[in-house]
Structures are given as C-alpha cells and as structure tokens.
Motif scaffolding. Sequence first.
Motif, mmCIF file in Angstrom:
data_model
loop_
_atom_site.group_PDB
_atom_site.id
_atom_site.type_symbol
_atom_site.label_atom_id
_atom_site.label_comp_id
_atom_site.label_asym_id
_atom_site.label_seq_id
_atom_site.Cartn_x
_atom_site.Cartn_y
_atom_site.Cartn_z
ATOM 1 N N TYR A 123 0.827 -1.207 0.000
ATOM 2 C CA TYR A 123 0.000 0.000 0.000
ATOM 3 C C TYR A 123 0.864 1.261 0.000
ATOM 4 N N ASP A 124 0.277 2.319 -0.499
ATOM 5 C CA ASP A 124 0.947 3.605 -0.484
ATOM 6 C C ASP A 124 1.200 4.054 0.958
ATOM 7 N N ARG A 125 2.420 4.481 1.234
ATOM 8 C CA ARG A 125 2.830 4.940 2.565
ATOM 9 C C ARG A 125 2.502 3.901 3.645
ATOM 10 N N GLU A 126 2.784 2.647 3.358
ATOM 11 C CA GLU A 126 2.566 1.588 4.342
ATOM 12 C C GLU A 126 3.653 1.577 5.407
ATOM 13 N N TRP A 127 4.844 2.048 5.057
ATOM 14 C CA TRP A 127 5.966 2.135 5.993
ATOM 15 C C TRP A 127 6.301 3.600 6.266
ATOM 16 N N MET A 128 7.022 3.837 7.344
ATOM 17 C CA MET A 128 7.395 5.200 7.711
ATOM 18 C C MET A 128 8.659 5.154 8.567
ATOM 19 N N VAL A 129 9.485 6.170 8.426
ATOM 20 C CA VAL A 129 10.672 6.321 9.262
ATOM 21 C C VAL A 129 10.313 7.225 10.441
ATOM 22 N N VAL A 130 10.698 6.793 11.650
ATOM 23 C CA VAL A 130 10.395 7.585 12.848
ATOM 24 C C VAL A 130 11.670 7.817 13.655
ATOM 25 N N ASP A 131 11.650 8.866 14.460
ATOM 26 C CA ASP A 131 12.789 9.143 15.326
ATOM 27 C C ASP A 131 12.652 8.355 16.629
ATOM 28 N N THR A 132 13.523 8.622 17.584
ATOM 29 C CA THR A 132 13.531 7.856 18.830
ATOM 30 C C THR A 132 12.289 8.084 19.681
ATOM 31 N N LYS A 133 11.529 9.129 19.376
ATOM 32 C CA LYS A 133 10.281 9.398 20.101
ATOM 33 C C LYS A 133 9.056 8.894 19.343
ATOM 34 N N GLY A 134 9.282 8.250 18.185
ATOM 35 C CA GLY A 134 8.164 7.752 17.399
ATOM 36 C C GLY A 134 7.530 8.785 16.499
ATOM 37 N N GLU A 135 8.169 9.958 16.359
ATOM 38 C CA GLU A 135 7.641 11.020 15.505
ATOM 39 C C GLU A 135 8.079 10.776 14.053
ATOM 40 N N PHE A 136 7.183 11.015 13.127
ATOM 41 C CA PHE A 136 7.484 10.772 11.718
ATOM 42 C C PHE A 136 8.590 11.692 11.211
ATOM 43 N N MET A 137 9.378 11.165 10.271
ATOM 44 C CA MET A 137 10.463 11.914 9.649
ATOM 45 C C MET A 137 10.193 12.035 8.154
ATOM 46 N N THR A 138 10.516 13.193 7.585
ATOM 47 C CA THR A 138 10.253 13.424 6.169
ATOM 48 C C THR A 138 11.401 14.193 5.526
ATOM 49 N N GLN A 139 11.271 14.378 4.214
ATOM 50 C CA GLN A 139 12.244 15.174 3.458
ATOM 51 C C GLN A 139 12.255 16.635 3.881
ATOM 52 N N ARG A 140 11.260 17.074 4.605
ATOM 53 C CA ARG A 140 11.268 18.456 5.076
ATOM 54 C C ARG A 140 12.540 18.733 5.876
ATOM 55 N N ASP A 141 12.933 17.750 6.689
ATOM 56 C CA ASP A 141 14.123 17.899 7.533
ATOM 57 C C ASP A 141 15.268 16.989 7.104
ATOM 58 N N PHE A 142 14.949 15.941 6.361
ATOM 59 C CA PHE A 142 15.957 14.966 5.944
ATOM 60 C C PHE A 142 15.830 14.709 4.444
ATOM 61 N N PRO A 143 16.290 15.658 3.625
ATOM 62 C CA PRO A 143 16.097 15.535 2.171
ATOM 63 C C PRO A 143 16.764 14.295 1.570
ATOM 64 N N LYS A 144 17.767 13.724 2.246
ATOM 65 C CA LYS A 144 18.410 12.508 1.736
ATOM 66 C C LYS A 144 17.437 11.336 1.650
ATOM 67 N N MET A 145 16.298 11.421 2.295
ATOM 68 C CA MET A 145 15.317 10.344 2.217
ATOM 69 C C MET A 145 14.877 10.098 0.775
ATOM 70 N N ALA A 146 14.976 11.117 -0.057
ATOM 71 C CA ALA A 146 14.605 10.965 -1.471
ATOM 72 C C ALA A 146 15.456 9.924 -2.165
ATOM 73 N N LEU A 147 16.659 9.670 -1.651
ATOM 74 C CA LEU A 147 17.597 8.761 -2.301
ATOM 75 C C LEU A 147 17.390 7.303 -1.887
ATOM 76 N N ILE A 148 16.487 7.067 -0.951
ATOM 77 C CA ILE A 148 16.158 5.689 -0.568
ATOM 78 C C ILE A 148 15.115 5.187 -1.561
ATOM 79 N N THR A 149 15.526 4.320 -2.460
ATOM 80 C CA THR A 149 14.652 3.900 -3.562
ATOM 81 C C THR A 149 14.189 2.460 -3.370
#
Length: 283
Positions: A36-62
């Motif tokens: 499914y679309d957006r079935e997985w997500m990267v979170v920080d140590t507090k369980g908060e979602f992480m995105t390209q807004r703060d971590f633009p290198k996420m675009a390179l995870i293909t």
Amino acid sequence: MALLTELNLYPIKSCGGISLREATLTSAGLMYENIYDREWMVVDTKGEFMTQRDFPKMALITPRIKADTLELRAPGMLRLEIPLGLPDPEEEKTLQVRVWEDAVQAYDCDEVTATWFTNFLGTPCRLVRFHAEAKRLASGKWTGDVEAPTLFADAFPMLVISEGSLADLNGKLKAQGREALPMNRFRPNIVIGGIEAFEEDFAESLRIGEAKLKPVKPCSRCNVPSVDQSTGVPGPDPLDIMQSYRANPKLDGALTFGMNAIVLEGEGQVLRVGQDIGVDLAF
C-alpha cells in the motif's frame, strides 16, 4: 480528453516512489502487489514521523518490489531487504507512532533495518509498518459523511495533480530565468493529462473506469518541492513564485498545488495509465 498519465506508489513515506503502469484502487489509496501507499514510515527515537522536510536525503532511498521483499537501495549502502509478510502475532513488536496529530500502532521493523536507516540518514531512527489492526481516518471536515482511511500519508489517501498545472508553474519559473521542475517534486499518486491548469481544483469527481474519486482538499505545500529527488539536495524553492498566485483563502492563505482525493466508488478496480478520465466540475 482527460487521460491518466501517471500512477505513483510511495511504499515508505517521504522516500523514493515507484512509477507504475497499473495499480489497484483501495479506500486507503493505491496498492500494488499487496503493498500500500505509505505503508511504511521512518520515525525518530520518540516515534515522531520523519520526512524530506528535515531529511532531504530520504529521497535517495529507492524501493523495488520483489517476490517476497521490498528491496531498498541508497548511495553508499548495501541493499536492504524488507520482508513483505506480516510478523507472527506472538512475535510482533509494536510501537505507538505519530503522524501530525494522529497516534497509531505500528509494527517495529528489526534492528538491522533500524541501523541501516540510522547510518544512511545520520540520526537515530527506525522503520515502522502500519499495523493491520490500526485505523486512521482523513479529516471529516473535508470528507463529509465519507469515512476515508489512510495509512502514513500526511492526511488523505491520494494526491492528484494535472500536467497542465505543472506546465503553468514551469512557465512562470522559466519567465524568471529558472529551471522547470519535474512532476516528482510534488509527489502525486495520480497525474492527469489533457485538462487545463488547475482544473483539478474545481472537480466535483473524477471517473476512471468504474472508479469514482472525489477531490476534497487543496494540498498545502511545504519545502519538499525544492528537493531534487534524484540527488536529495534542496535547491531553489518554487514557493516564492507560487506566492504570487497560489495562496488559497480556503486554507488561510496557504500555498496549494494539487488536490487530495478520496475514493467514493470502485474499490478493488485496477487503474491503468492511458485510461480516460471523466472530470465532473463542481459548477
């Protein structure tokens, strides 16, 4: 004539997408090979979602869908294989994670996976998967009496953008001596060709075969469109150009581009690039 020109699936929120020729429509968005679309997500140590807004290198995870795994690649990293099967209920590890104001249960992926993401992004983090028993709904303020489930997308099951809207923006960028942007900067699930710029903003519904989608809320924009999806490097932000003509009074002046949509009819239908789209305008 309006045509379906792109279908895009993003298995991991804010990471690379997969361009598809066909996808199955579900009430929670697009699905392909039971992913499914957006079935997985990267979170920080507090369980908060992480995105390209703060971590633009996420675009390179293909991602790449294989027979029984989701294969991930990133520059300088060994390939990572994520099992597609759900964990045994007696062995599953779960976390409560947060997407904006929503707290939901998620499966916690293993330590090898957490280390891979931590090493690549340079900050402690983990990969989680939407729990089979979790429920998250889009805002009823915009969906009315329709319960629209979504997984880890920002707020709605799908994002729809027309080629005409991007062409209009690129014309304004070129007039200022700036480079045109590709559609992937805006990360849509469905792209429509053959309609006027921003016609999707005024659509009451979109009919694709037996499926019926309803655009419900303009998509407010952050800094992600400034990130080059092929390099993970932020560049000139198009928001300054959009400021002159895309401030939306429905969202207190937020800059909008594309429409968030929900499914009214046709769950289980297979959408295919090249299909005709019926655009019913709201006036």
